[in-house]
Write an enzyme that holds these catalytic residues in place. Structure first.
Site, PDB file in Angstrom:
ATOM      1  N   ASP A   1       0.838  -1.196   0.000  1.00 25.74           N
ATOM      2  CA  ASP A   1       0.000   0.000   0.000  1.00 25.74           C
ATOM      3  C   ASP A   1       0.879   1.254   0.000  1.00 25.74           C
ATOM      4  OD1 ASP A   1      -2.331   1.431   0.003  1.00 25.74           O
ATOM      5  OD2 ASP A   1      -3.084   0.639   1.897  1.00 25.74           O
TER       6      ASP A   1
ATOM      7  N   GLU B   1       2.769   6.884  -2.539  1.00 26.27           N
ATOM      8  CA  GLU B   1       2.492   8.070  -3.364  1.00 26.27           C
ATOM      9  C   GLU B   1       2.912   9.370  -2.667  1.00 26.27           C
ATOM     10  OE1 GLU B   1      -0.739   4.953  -3.613  1.00 26.27           O
ATOM     11  OE2 GLU B   1      -0.134   6.341  -2.031  1.00 26.27           O
TER      12      GLU B   1
ATOM     13  N   ASP C   1      -8.890   3.621  -3.242  1.00 27.61           N
ATOM     14  CA  ASP C   1     -10.038   3.871  -2.363  1.00 27.61           C
ATOM     15  C   ASP C   1     -11.235   4.412  -3.134  1.00 27.61           C
ATOM     16  OD1 ASP C   1      -8.275   3.093  -0.444  1.00 27.61           O
ATOM     17  OD2 ASP C   1      -7.910   5.098   0.350  1.00 27.61           O
TER      18      ASP C   1
END
Length: 774
Positions: free
Chosen positions: A416, A419, A482
């Site tokens: 995950d 970024e 998401d």
């Protein structure tokens, strides 16, 4: 980034220096270098105090043109100055240099530069013009503030549509959009994207890759409406133009340069179930989910532990929270005894409360500020530091922590984040933080993927990654981030996946039911259909569990139906995945990729091809209505057998056990006999469904092993009313099912087991030939 003020003017604070005429051409062995002035040279005095533009053209691969422009060539560019490209050196080219132009041809793709004013750069494939850069298009942009840029503008033809640029959730066709290639954690409902790729393709049959890891700004018909513009800060610009007979060939050439997608292991195609994010869970909760799935005959392949398998405020310490998982090794053994693979959540951040923080700080494994202190902030986790993957020792340190988890029984990692990488940092190897912002995720995912290959073996590595940049397709699988629990978000997720597929990525997934909020039963069941007809399938949410019995009993039945359907389709899906990895085309394909000659498909973004033979149109409304388009040809509904003629839009209503799932004519789709797991012997008892084989046509299907090798190859040819089926390889009790044909009058070397359905059962044999009269 915009530099002009309308058509005529330049924005205040900028000066554009564009090539006016060619001053000199130098020919290399496999390249050309062109020097262009920015105005007409009337006399020798004009050569004083005037810059030139240096333009280099070469080819690293057949049908790939490299263009590189310089102002000051000696300007130092700290790493990573470009992406890692696979071919080194130049490909064979043909160069033509005459009074009118100089050209370089690679394969069937040519770049031609005119010598007289106006200078024009034209790219062609088999003499067909693909795109061009004309007057005032290529430019070195001087900024009054000392920041200079390079920009290029490539022409867009009438009706030309642009796709790609990463996993973008904005409109599928990028014309009219401003796109900044800058990774952000922005969800799926904005112009921000987790996976920004400076590569686009168009329906005119070419692709463009801007070889700059840093911020690349695209104006896709949004500054000059007839041009795609891209710009970078600095003294140089490098891009590649890819030609090809089809868009598939263009993607093949692009991924030959930046890397092919690895083939995920067969087990990864099964259903993934997670703990969800902020829900309360322990071994008893996990076991209840796993046993609940088994009791309801819901095939489950992977169980994923999300963030809270570690203690809060300590992400990441890579240690199980002993308060809720006192016996992690035993728990993993118990779960794996049920036939499950295990995935755990990680990210590349080390919170201050983690025991690893002091260790990483002491050894210099975390990103630093200019004053030598560790870069930290409180967003996401308190006092969070970031692992510096430019430090080889830090990479090994990170691997060692994950390796201990693999030794416990973990099989995969959800990588995950990656970024939110700051630019006010100092890297171990001196990398430029601007250029590392997007590139960081490449190092992160590569470290984890390589570890899985080292520990589990090649072909067994699978990530569940959120962030990526160019080349990230080498480390599958990726998921869409998401999303909300709405039909609109379901649709935007699909747009993102189709855009990513046209950016060189082979495999993609999404959170079934939506990540944020809880979906109503209706939406959950429709998303289940979509999710189980995607490359990879995961049930995941934020604040609530995603097991189907919490919605309604019908949700259980729908999940069972489509999970088992996917398991039976594994011989087809895994075979097409092998194509994806070897050729570089996505498993989930935008319609324009398969039907480039059908202009209706240019804008179609609510359906896709799953491989080259199955069309899927998810349903995006509670009424169960679907408006979908079938290209020309005969299409057979895979579930009902109904045949319809394409070349038109259709509007139908479907219950929760059906949706538009159509087989293309001349398709031979292998369907397996196993419906409870994704990794099995695909050839044993396989049924090859033959759909609407047209007179004179041939259909071929390769049934693979789970290691990616060909096990059984079957070819069907039709001449008039005779279909000849031949095979290579060996399998037991495989069969051919003629879908849509209910009258078989004869078969040779086969046994007709069901005359009405036209099924030919082949006994245990090697090479076989069957002649069928219909």
């Amino acid at each position: 980034m915009k530099f002009t003020d309308g058509y005529w003017m330049t924005r205040e604070g900028y000066q554009l220096l564009s090539p006016y005429e060619i001053h000199d051409v130098r020919l290399g062995n496999q390249s050309i270098t062109v020097f262009a002035t920015h105005r007409h040279l009337e006399n020798r005095g004009n050569t004083l105090n005037e810059p030139l533009m240096t333009m280099e053209f070469s080819s690293p691969l057949s049908n790939v043109i490299r263009a590189k422009f310089y102002h000051h060539k000696g300007k130092v560019r700290k790493g990573p100055s470009s992406f890692d490209l696979l071919p080194n050196g130049n490909s064979d080219v043909v160069i033509d240099n005459n009074e009118q132009f100089v050209s370089l041809t690679s394969g069937d793709t040519t770049v031609k530069i005119t010598k007289k004013h106006p200078v024009k750069i034209t790219y062609t494939y088999k003499e067909k013009i693909l795109t061009s850069s004309g007057t005032r298009s290529t430019a070195y942009v001087k900024g009054d503030n000392g920041k200079h840029h390079f920009r290029e503008q490539l022409s867009l033809s009438v009706g030309e549509t642009v796709y790609g640029l990463g996993e973008r959730f904005t409109p599928f066709v990028k014309n009219g959009q401003v796109v900044d290639i800058w990774n952000e954690d922005g969800g799926t409902a904005s112009e921000q994207a987790y996976k920004n790729i400076p590569f686009y393709v168009t329906n005119r049959g070419y692709g463009v890759f801007v070889n700059h890891p840093e911020l690349v700004s695209f104006e896709v018909g949004s500054e000059i409406v007839s041009k795609t513009q891209f710009s970078v800060e600095g003294e140089c610009l490098e891009y590649f133009l890819f030609g090809g007979e089809t868009l598939k060939n263009v993607l093949q050439n692009y991924t030959s340069l930046t890397g092919k997608p690895a083939l995920p292991p067969a087990w990864s195609y099964g259903l993934w179930l997670t703990t969800s994010f902020t829900t309360n869970y322990d071994e008893a909760t996990v076991t209840s989910f796993v046993e609940g799935m088994a009791e309801r005959d819901l095939p489950l392949a992977v169980f994923h532990f999300d963030c809270f398998w570690m203690k809060e405020y300590e992400w990441c310490n890579f240690e199980w929270d002993e308060r809720v998982f006192p016996d992690p090794v035993g728990m993993l053994q118990r779960l794996k005894a049920k036939g499950l693979k295990i995935c755990v959540w990680i990210n590349p951040y080390i919170a201050q409360r983690s025991a690893l923080f002091d260790e990483g700080m002491k050894k210099g494994y975390l990103l630093k500020r200019a004053d030598g202190s560790v870069w930290q902030w409180d967003l996401w986790q308190y006092g969070m530091g970031i692992v510096d993957f430019t430090n080889p020792e830090a990479c090994q340190w990170f691997k060692d922590k994950l390796s201990a988890l693999l030794d416990m029984g973990v099989d995969s990692f959800k990588t995950d984040f990656g970024e939110r990488i700051p630019t006010d940092v100092v890297y171990h190897d001196g990398s430029d933080p601007q250029q590392m912002h997007n590139y960081y995720t490449q190092l992160y995912n590569k470290v984890v993927f390589e570890l899985l290959e080292e520990k589990r073996g090649k072909g067994e590595a699978a990530l569940f990654a959120r962030s990526a940049t160019a080349g990230g397709q080498q480390f599958p699988v990726h998921w869409g981030g998401d999303c909300e629990a709405t039909y609109e978000s379901m649709a935007e997720s699909l747009r993102g996946g189709l855009s990513l597929g046209l950016s060189g990525f082979g495999y993609w997934s999404h959170d079934i039911g939506g990540f944020e909020q809880s979906s109503p039963p209706d939406l959950y069941k429709r998303w289940v259909q979509f999710g189980l007809l995607s490359s990879h399938s995961r049930l995941h949410g934020s604040t609530s569990y995603r097991v189907p019995w919490l919605y309604d009993e019908e949700a259980v039945d729908v999940l069972r139906y489509f999970t088992k359907l996917k398991m039976r389709l594994m011989p087809y899906l895994f075979g097409k995945s092998i194509d994806s990895s070897s050729i570089g085309i996505p498993l989930m394909r935008a319609m324009v990729l398969e039907f480039g000659n059908d202009p209706t498909c240019d804008y179609v973004d609510r359906q896709y091809m799953l491989g080259d033979s199955l069309l899927v149109a998810p349903i995006f409304n509670p009424e169960g209505e679907s408006n979908y388009y079938l290209p020309h040809g005969t299409w057979t509904h895979f579930l009902t057998g109904d045949q319809v003629q394409g070349g038109a839009w259709r509007k139908d209503r479907f219950d929760y056990f059906s949706l538009p799932l159509y087989a293309r004519e001349n398709s031979l789709i292998p369907v397996g006999q196993e419906e409870n797991k994704p990794d099995y012997d695909y050839a044993e008892g396989v049924t090859l469904h033959l759909f609407a084989l047209q007179d004179g046509a041939t259909a071929t299907s390769v049934v693979p092993t789970i290691k990616g090798e060909a096990r059984l190859t079957v070819t069907a040819k039709r001449q008039g009313n005779t279909i000849t089926v031949s095979s290579e390889g060996k399998a037991t009790n495989w069969s051919v099912l003629l879908r849509g044909i209910d009258a078989v009058s004869g078969a040779n070397n086969g046994q007709i087991s069901n005359h009405d359905q036209g099924t030919i059962v082949v006994p245990d044999s090697g090479a076989t030939t069957i002649v069928i009269t219909i």
